[in-house]
Design a protein around this motif. Structure first.
Motif, mmCIF file in Angstrom:
data_model
loop_
_atom_site.group_PDB
_atom_site.id
_atom_site.type_symbol
_atom_site.label_atom_id
_atom_site.label_comp_id
_atom_site.label_asym_id
_atom_site.label_seq_id
_atom_site.Cartn_x
_atom_site.Cartn_y
_atom_site.Cartn_z
ATOM 1 N N PRO A 1 -24.382 -3.308 46.057
ATOM 2 C CA PRO A 1 -25.306 -4.319 45.526
ATOM 3 C C PRO A 1 -26.614 -3.693 45.078
ATOM 4 O O PRO A 1 -27.047 -2.667 45.607
ATOM 5 N N ALA A 2 -27.241 -4.306 44.093
ATOM 6 C CA ALA A 2 -28.520 -3.803 43.598
ATOM 7 C C ALA A 2 -29.565 -3.832 44.705
ATOM 8 O O ALA A 2 -29.600 -4.756 45.524
ATOM 9 N N ALA A 3 -30.424 -2.815 44.711
ATOM 10 C CA ALA A 3 -31.439 -2.722 45.757
ATOM 11 C C ALA A 3 -32.438 -3.871 45.673
ATOM 12 O O ALA A 3 -32.978 -4.315 46.671
ATOM 13 N N ALA A 4 -32.703 -4.345 44.446
ATOM 14 C CA ALA A 4 -33.670 -5.431 44.267
ATOM 15 C C ALA A 4 -32.980 -6.640 43.666
ATOM 16 O O ALA A 4 -33.327 -7.126 42.608
ATOM 17 N N PHE A 5 -31.959 -7.127 44.354
ATOM 18 C CA PHE A 5 -31.197 -8.276 43.871
ATOM 19 C C PHE A 5 -32.042 -9.549 43.996
ATOM 20 O O PHE A 5 -32.646 -9.811 45.027
ATOM 21 N N VAL A 6 -32.092 -10.309 42.910
ATOM 22 C CA VAL A 6 -32.836 -11.560 42.897
ATOM 23 C C VAL A 6 -31.839 -12.712 42.952
ATOM 24 O O VAL A 6 -30.918 -12.780 42.140
ATOM 25 N N ALA A 7 -32.036 -13.588 43.914
ATOM 26 C CA ALA A 7 -31.084 -14.680 44.113
ATOM 27 C C ALA A 7 -31.082 -15.632 42.928
ATOM 28 O O ALA A 7 -32.107 -15.872 42.300
ATOM 29 N N ARG A 8 -29.888 -16.162 42.632
ATOM 30 C CA ARG A 8 -29.726 -17.209 41.621
ATOM 31 C C ARG A 8 -29.004 -18.362 42.320
ATOM 32 O O ARG A 8 -27.771 -18.394 42.360
ATOM 33 N N PRO A 9 -29.753 -19.268 42.896
ATOM 34 C CA PRO A 9 -29.140 -20.273 43.778
ATOM 35 C C PRO A 9 -28.028 -21.074 43.112
ATOM 36 O O PRO A 9 -26.996 -21.325 43.724
ATOM 37 N N GLU A 10 -28.220 -21.496 41.866
ATOM 38 C CA GLU A 10 -27.213 -22.350 41.224
ATOM 39 C C GLU A 10 -25.892 -21.605 41.065
ATOM 40 O O GLU A 10 -24.819 -22.102 41.436
ATOM 41 N N GLN A 11 -25.970 -20.387 40.512
ATOM 42 C CA GLN A 11 -24.735 -19.618 40.298
ATOM 43 C C GLN A 11 -24.129 -19.181 41.630
ATOM 44 O O GLN A 11 -22.904 -19.174 41.786
ATOM 45 N N TRP A 12 -24.987 -18.811 42.575
ATOM 46 C CA TRP A 12 -24.486 -18.400 43.889
ATOM 47 C C TRP A 12 -23.730 -19.554 44.549
ATOM 48 O O TRP A 12 -22.646 -19.357 45.109
ATOM 49 N N ASP A 13 -24.283 -20.746 44.460
ATOM 50 C CA ASP A 13 -23.621 -21.904 45.077
ATOM 51 C C ASP A 13 -22.273 -22.181 44.416
ATOM 52 O O ASP A 13 -21.309 -22.573 45.086
ATOM 53 N N ARG A 14 -22.196 -21.994 43.106
ATOM 54 C CA ARG A 14 -20.911 -22.211 42.425
ATOM 55 C C ARG A 14 -19.874 -21.200 42.901
ATOM 56 O O ARG A 14 -18.710 -21.548 43.136
ATOM 57 N N LEU A 15 -20.293 -19.942 43.035
ATOM 58 C CA LEU A 15 -19.366 -18.928 43.536
ATOM 59 C C LEU A 15 -19.011 -19.192 44.993
ATOM 60 O O LEU A 15 -17.853 -19.028 45.407
ATOM 61 N N GLU A 16 -20.005 -19.589 45.756
ATOM 62 C CA GLU A 16 -19.773 -19.870 47.175
ATOM 63 C C GLU A 16 -18.718 -20.967 47.338
ATOM 64 O O GLU A 16 -17.858 -20.904 48.221
ATOM 65 N N ALA A 17 -18.775 -21.971 46.464
ATOM 66 C CA ALA A 17 -17.816 -23.077 46.553
ATOM 67 C C ALA A 17 -16.393 -22.601 46.301
ATOM 68 O O ALA A 17 -15.434 -23.183 46.819
ATOM 69 N N LEU A 18 -16.242 -21.530 45.513
ATOM 70 C CA LEU A 18 -14.898 -21.024 45.211
ATOM 71 C C LEU A 18 -14.209 -20.456 46.444
ATOM 72 O O LEU A 18 -12.984 -20.512 46.567
ATOM 73 N N SER A 19 -15.000 -19.877 47.346
ATOM 74 C CA SER A 19 -14.407 -19.241 48.527
ATOM 75 C C SER A 19 -14.465 -20.136 49.756
ATOM 76 O O SER A 19 -14.166 -19.697 50.855
#
Length: 973
Positions: A305-323
């Protein structure tokens, strides 16, 4: 004598200041530029580097003209330094370039990477003590600022790359230490790491776990709350899912925390890699429990993962829902598409999420890079499948030789297991469709610049669009990379930096890399450099492969020919947005072809579609298109495309003005050259709705045609544009009419100046500036020949101006001549026009019956165009006359008819007048509450078109009521 290029006894160091030894004797390596050449050769791992590559690596682009001679001198000096007493030298030069042939063990970086790889294998093999020993040896190597003091873009990016590599090693050492139960010894080093990297949430997770295992639960909880406060106060964000999950487990004293460490952020069971670049075979598998076949999975990890990863809540939540297990009667999602423009951080997001959910996929996490956008061509899918099948535990002799059979085998194996499969850089849906399981617990995620619509359609794939960063997220990235002191020193410069980078993660990363290695630069210094549009793309470039322009080029290579040809032509369009009609004009193709080309550009995210059918390029894409225009499009092709664009806008504005005024050639310029495609404008609202987003582009095109000396077309466009601004913006109407006069006076059309003077006289009259309007109308009258239709219009307007100046005798003379000429011409529109001008001029002096007769005659003449401004104006005067005759009920019915007809047109000019006049009517009949509503509506409508005074003047002129004082007070507010 030792073999050339493999001479023994050499050692080099790059993990701090550049150093070299031969036979343990330190070497003097010369000036920084000479050392930069050596660094570029050392870090090319034995591969030949072309002379052009060295020039760009050390001097950047554009390469100075003197650099080639200087490079030869530097190489000659390095060869003298790197020649042993026996004559052997690792530096080999050919016509094609230079190579530094050395064994890997001669470079400290290779030793460092080898120790990390060995540690990864040991940890995956259940030997954590050996892993810890290897990591200690790696981190004990002498270090400092990587490549300290070396100039050039290559050294800049290597400093960042190697610093991240060292941080990954420190992460892995902590992870192994936790495996071994050395939590007490890790608390101090972890606290130091957290202090150095305060925004790194995973370091805080590790510190919380170490504290918890030391029996210091309250301190672990305090660490979480400190992180939460720091993130909230500094970034305005909440802790990520990893921190929140660990906090919850600590609160409930989860017994598994005492035994197993939380997953490392870098796939810690293998050698970490820098950035998101996969290894040569482009495949990876994160370890999980042994698969059911009994074969252990492979040990190569996901990209780190990137050392300075910036969260993207909307996209993260969509991916989270997949799993997450689906709800009742809801089928699981088996395929997802993560799509976005080049450099938007799609892979970064997907990889970070894959690490977070890896424990939900006990049979492993597979990663493969198809390299669908690589200039050297895509990866060999058959080879990738061979590697992936081996990682799944299939022996070599069982793997089919036939590519189709391999795809079938892979589909079957992944369909039987709970595996997360990530296909990166997918160019086409067909590239992975044969490998997608039809059922089972696995999840496949395709990452692409394309939308991969076929997967969404045929495989019901979830779609996760990844765009640019929000301004807040972009600022968070600045703070993570630059630190608070530097990022917050000049907030306006920080915001401007993000804007100049289009909030694109790749562009921001390059910009921040430049700032990272230039500590003397402020954010404002870089903003000043990026503000230069003609050099912005070259500024956002580090080396040959880290470049915004390169990524845009790679995307363009995948376009169909027509779409690829359209991209540079779009730079000729001066507006922020375009549509298929504009594209058809630029391409000289049918509308369907233009729609297909725009869709292809949008599918590759070279254009955005903020509204259906409206397309827009981000600034960096726009600059790239302009660069392509200069390089690829000849002057003749460019001029032809501009002419087609002008012809389109002339025809389209003529069609739009026809809806406003009716099918008359007198108030706008009819266009004889009909473009291939025109928008479908069926009424005034459609015309105004089309015009609203096009207005800035039309005005910019007028300015461009004026600068180019094309005064004929500039004048015609300004004249047509007046129809739009009559309805929407009176101030802009004056500006455009003034521009029209300037261009008309330089036009080859002898009638243009007279028409422009008339237009300017009309708008000045509407602005209640009759003294200024008078000379323009008189000048137009001097130019127009007798009984000319335009002279009739000018006389009609001039008659009203004389009445405004209290010269009724002169006014009536003008209006009488105009009406006689109109009747003689037999033109119904001209007759209706003059009749309505008589209604306006003589509203307070002519008998109401005469006004009613004139208004109804005009309405009858315009019966075939009932929604035009003239036709609705006749209804207004009919209502006023009926009221003046005391026929109140008929008057009110007529007012309501006018309001009904006007309310859905979008014409704020006449609608505002209608509401103001109806308010006066209601007030005279003591219906004050209703009147107030309509008067306020009139004020809002006229204010929206910068013409509040009209509402006041009309109300006073018609009724002389006290309501105007209330209006004036609103105006002053």
């Amino acid at each position: 004598m030792p073999e050339p290029g493999r001479a023994a006894g050499w050692r080099f160091a790059v993990l701090g200041p550049m150093r070299a030894w031969h036979a343990d004797v330190p070497l003097e390596l010369g000036r920084p530029q000479q050392q930069a050449v050596l660094a570029a050769l050392l870090l090319s791992t034995g591969h030949q580097v072309s002379r052009n590559g060295l020039l760009k690596a050390v001097w950047g682009e554009p390469v100075p003209s003197s650099a080639a001679v200087h490079l030869r001198t530097l190489v000659a000096r390095l060869r003298a330094i790197l020649t042993a007493p026996d004559g052997g030298s690792p530096l080999v030069s050919t016509v094609a370039g230079h190579t530094l042939g050395l064994e890997p063990s001669t470079l400290d970086l290779h030793v460092f990477e080898g120790l990390l790889a060995s540690a990864g294998r040991a940890r995956a093999g259940g030997r954590p003590e050996h892993a810890a020993d290897q990591l200690e040896r790696a981190l004990a190597l002498p270090r400092g600022e990587v490549l300290a003091g070396l100039p050039g873009p290559f050294a800049e990016i290597q400093r960042i790359r190697l610093a991240e590599l060292v941080l990954a090693a420190e992460h892995q050492r902590v992870g192994v230490g936790l495996d071994l139960g050395r939590h007490a010894q890790l608390v101090g080093p972890l606290e130091e790491l957290v202090a150095r990297h305060p925004l790194h949430e995973h370091l805080r997770e590790l510190l919380m776990l170490a504290l918890y295992r030391c029996g210091r639960q309250s301190e672990a909880i305090g660490t979480y709350h400190a992180a939460r406060r720091h993130l909230a106060e500094g970034l305005g964000v909440d802790p990520g899912p990893g921190l929140r999950d660990l906090y919850g487990r600590i609160l409930r004293a989860d017994p598994t925390l005492a035994l197993s460490p939380i997953p490392g952020p870098a796939g810690t069971s293998g050698a970490p890699t820098v950035g998101n670049s996969p290894p040569d075979d482009a495949t990876r598998i994160a370890p999980g429990p042994a698969p059911t076949s009994g074969h252990a999975p492979g040990t190569a990890p996901l990209p780190r993962p990137a050392a300075a990863f910036v969260a993207r809540p909307e996209q993260w939540d969509r991916l989270e829902a997949l799993s997450t297990p689906p709800g009742h009667n809801q089928p699981p999602q088996r395929v997802a598409v993560v799509a976005g423009p080049a450099g938007s951080g799609k892979t970064t997001l997907t990889v970070a999420w894959a690490h977070a959910v890896a424990d939900r996929y006990p049979d492993g996490v597979l990663y493969a890079d198809l390299r669908g956008f690589d200039p050297d061509g895509p990866a060999d899918t058959s080879h990738l499948l061979h590697t992936l099948l081996r990682a799944l535990g299939m022996p070599d002799h069982q793997i089919p030789a036939d590519p189709a059979a391999r795809a079938t085998s892979f589909r079957r194996h992944t369909g039987e297991r709970r595996v997360l499969v990530i296909w990166d850089n997918v160019a086409r849906a067909d590239d992975i469709a044969p490998m997608l399981p039809h059922a089972g617990p696995s999840l496949t995620v395709a990452v692409s610049r394309h939308a991969l619509t076929e997967l969404v359609t045929a495989h019901h794939a979830a779609f996760v669009p990844v765009g640019t960063l929000t301004p807040t997220a972009a600022h968070e990235l600045l703070r993570a990379r630059l630190g608070d002191a530097r990022a917050l020193a000049d907030p306006s410069a920080a915001r401007r930096l993000a804007e100049l980078c289009d909030h694109l993660p790749l562009a921001l990363s390059i910009a921040l890399a430049r700032l990272t290695v230039r500590p003397a630069w402020s954010v404002a210094d870089l903003v000043e450099e990026l503000d230069e549009e003609h050099t912005r793309l070259t500024t956002l470039e580090i080396g040959a492969k880290l470049s915004v322009q390169r990524e845009l080029d790679l995307s363009r290579r995948l376009l169909p020919d027509t779409a690829a040809r359209l991209l540079p032509l779009l730079a000729l369009h001066p507006g922020a947005q375009n549509d298929p009609h504009i594209a058809a004009a630029l391409l000289d193709t049918p509308l369907t072809t233009a729609k297909t080309a725009l869709a292809a550009l949008a599918d590759l995210h070279l254009l955005a579609e903020p509204y259906p059918g409206r397309f827009q390029a981000h600034d960096l894409t726009r600059l790239h298109a302009r660069h392509l225009l200069e390089e690829e499009v000849t002057d003749l092709e460019r001029e032809a495309a501009i002419r087609r664009l002008v012809d389109y806008y002339l025809a389209a504005t003529s069609a739009a003005t026809t809806q406003i005024f009716g099918d008359t050639p007198y108030l706008y310029q009819p266009h004889s050259t009909r473009p291939i495609a025109l928008p479908r404008l069926t009424d005034i609202r459609a015309a105004l709705s089309w015009w609203a987003p096009e207005a800035p582009a039309i005005r910019a095109l007028i300015d461009a045609r004026t600068r180019a000396g094309d005064f004929d077309h500039a004048w015609q466009l300004t004249n047509n544009a007046c129809g739009y601004y009559i309805c929407t913006d009176q101030s802009a109407w004056l500006e455009i009419a003034t521009t029209g006069l300037r261009t008309a006076e330089q036009s080859t059309d002898p009638t243009a100046p007279a028409l422009a003077h008339t237009q300017l006289g009309i708008v000045l009259g509407q602005l209640h500036r009759p003294t200024e309007a008078l000379p323009h109308l008189q000048r137009a009258l001097d130019i127009h020949p007798p009984r000319n239709p335009h002279r009739i219009i000018t006389l009609g307007i001039l008659g009203g101006i004389h009445h405004d100046l209290n010269r009724p005798h002169l006014g009536d003379q003008c209006l009488t001549e105009a009406l006689d000429s109109a009747l003689t011409s037999g033109d119904q529109w001209l007759e209706a026009f003059v009749l309505l001008r008589l209604c306006v001029a003589q509203l307070t002096t002519a008998p109401p019956g005469q006004t009613l007769q004139r208004a109804r005659r005009a309405r009858k003449l315009l019966a075939d165009r009932p929604l035009t401004q003239q036709a609705r104006g006749s209804i207004l005067f009919e209502a006023l006359a009926l009221d003046g005759l005391g026929r109140t009920s008929e008057a009110e019915t007529t007012w309501r008819e006018l309001l009904d007809l006007s309310s859905d047109t979008g014409d704020h000019f006449l609608l505002g007048q209608a509401h103001a006049q109806y308010a006066a009517f209601l007030t005279r009949h003591h219906r004050h509450d209703e009147a107030a509503h309509h008067q306020d509506t009139a004020i809002a409508l006229h204010r929206s078109r910068n013409d509040l005074r009209t509402a006041i003047v009309l109300a006073d002129r018609v009724a002389g009521l006290g309501r105007s004082g209330q209006i004036i007070s609103i105006e002053k507010q």
